[in-house]
Design a protein around this motif. Structure first.
Motif, PDB file in Angstrom:
ATOM      1  N   MET A   1       0.593  -0.860  -0.052  1.00 33.37           N
ATOM      2  CA  MET A   1       0.107   0.346  -0.175  1.00 33.37           C
ATOM      3  C   MET A   1       0.759   1.102   0.339  1.00 33.37           C
ATOM      4  O   MET A   1       1.788   2.031   0.890  1.00 33.37           O
ATOM      5  CB  MET A   1      -0.627   0.339   0.867  1.00 33.37           C
ATOM      6  N   LYS A   2       0.666   1.849  -1.059  1.00 36.40           N
ATOM      7  CA  LYS A   2       1.703   3.228  -1.525  1.00 36.40           C
ATOM      8  C   LYS A   2       0.693   4.113   0.079  1.00 36.40           C
ATOM      9  O   LYS A   2      -0.489   4.534  -0.687  1.00 36.40           O
ATOM     10  CB  LYS A   2       1.246   3.784  -2.497  1.00 36.40           C
ATOM     11  N   ARG A   3       1.140   4.761   0.589  1.00 35.30           N
ATOM     12  CA  ARG A   3       1.214   6.734   1.496  1.00 35.30           C
ATOM     13  C   ARG A   3       1.773   7.405   1.218  1.00 35.30           C
ATOM     14  O   ARG A   3       3.257   7.663   1.075  1.00 35.30           O
ATOM     15  CB  ARG A   3       1.442   5.639   2.651  1.00 35.30           C
ATOM     16  N   GLU A   4       0.480   8.474   0.761  1.00 32.77           N
ATOM     17  CA  GLU A   4       1.331   9.463   0.454  1.00 32.77           C
ATOM     18  C   GLU A   4       1.699  10.252   1.976  1.00 32.77           C
ATOM     19  O   GLU A   4       1.032  10.386   2.772  1.00 32.77           O
ATOM     20  CB  GLU A   4       0.658  10.284  -0.226  1.00 32.77           C
ATOM     21  N   ILE A   5       2.856  11.302   1.797  1.00 32.02           N
ATOM     22  CA  ILE A   5       3.725  11.718   2.925  1.00 32.02           C
ATOM     23  C   ILE A   5       3.280  13.578   2.889  1.00 32.02           C
ATOM     24  O   ILE A   5       4.359  13.431   1.961  1.00 32.02           O
ATOM     25  CB  ILE A   5       4.901  11.181   3.270  1.00 32.02           C
ATOM     26  N   THR A  58      -3.201  13.639   6.789  1.00 35.52           N
ATOM     27  CA  THR A  58      -3.692  12.218   7.152  1.00 35.52           C
ATOM     28  C   THR A  58      -3.706  11.182   6.282  1.00 35.52           C
ATOM     29  O   THR A  58      -3.619   9.892   6.548  1.00 35.52           O
ATOM     30  CB  THR A  58      -4.919  12.329   7.897  1.00 35.52           C
ATOM     31  N   GLY A  59      -4.042  11.412   5.069  1.00 35.29           N
ATOM     32  CA  GLY A  59      -3.603  10.663   3.710  1.00 35.29           C
ATOM     33  C   GLY A  59      -5.164  10.530   3.242  1.00 35.29           C
ATOM     34  O   GLY A  59      -5.281   9.278   2.799  1.00 35.29           O
TER      35      GLY A  59
END
Length: 135
Positions: A1-5, A58-59
């Motif tokens: 799962m790719k999470r944008e920071i 928060t994503g």
């Protein structure tokens, strides 16, 4: 799962919100690039470290597709089973989880998914009156 920071920064001296293009962390210090200009306490271009508030994304998005950041003021609705009555609260990180906290009513609920009733109505710097129940 790719999470944008991502992060945004409130500047207390200019009362402006920035979404920097890039961040640099070096020896416990931070600086960032905003509109092609280096900024932040480490850069020497600005004042003391207390001048800035850095808030994390928060994503998640609210019901209108708006990104939800730490420090946002959020209104909840009635469509999430288990939520208390609709409330207005601030998005904060507590014990590794994003929550919506209303200190006045001493309530907090999880911000764990994109629920159709969550709506960003401001942030704690530009819209302080929202947390006092004044809209």
């Amino acid at each position: 799962m790719k999470r944008e920071i991502k992060f945004r920064v409130w500047d207390h001296n200019t009362d402006t919100m920035m979404i920097p293009d890039d961040f640099e962390f070096c020896d416990g210090e931070i600086s960032w690039i905003d509109a092609g200009r280096e900024a932040g306490p480490k850069s020497g271009n600005d004042g003391d470290p207390g001048q800035f508030e850095i808030m994390q994304y928060t994503g998640l998005h609210d019901k209108n597709g708006r990104e939800i950041y730490e420090g946002d003021v959020v209104r909840t609705g009635k469509d999430n089973i288990g939520d208390p009555e609709p409330m207005i609260g601030q998005v904060i990180m507590r014990e590794g989880s994003w929550i919506i906290e209303n200190e006045k009513k001493q309530e907090a609920i999880d911000l764990f998914s994109e629920i159709t009733s969550r709506e960003v109505i401001g942030n704690i710097f530009e819209d302080k009156q929202l947390l006092e129940g004044k809209q």
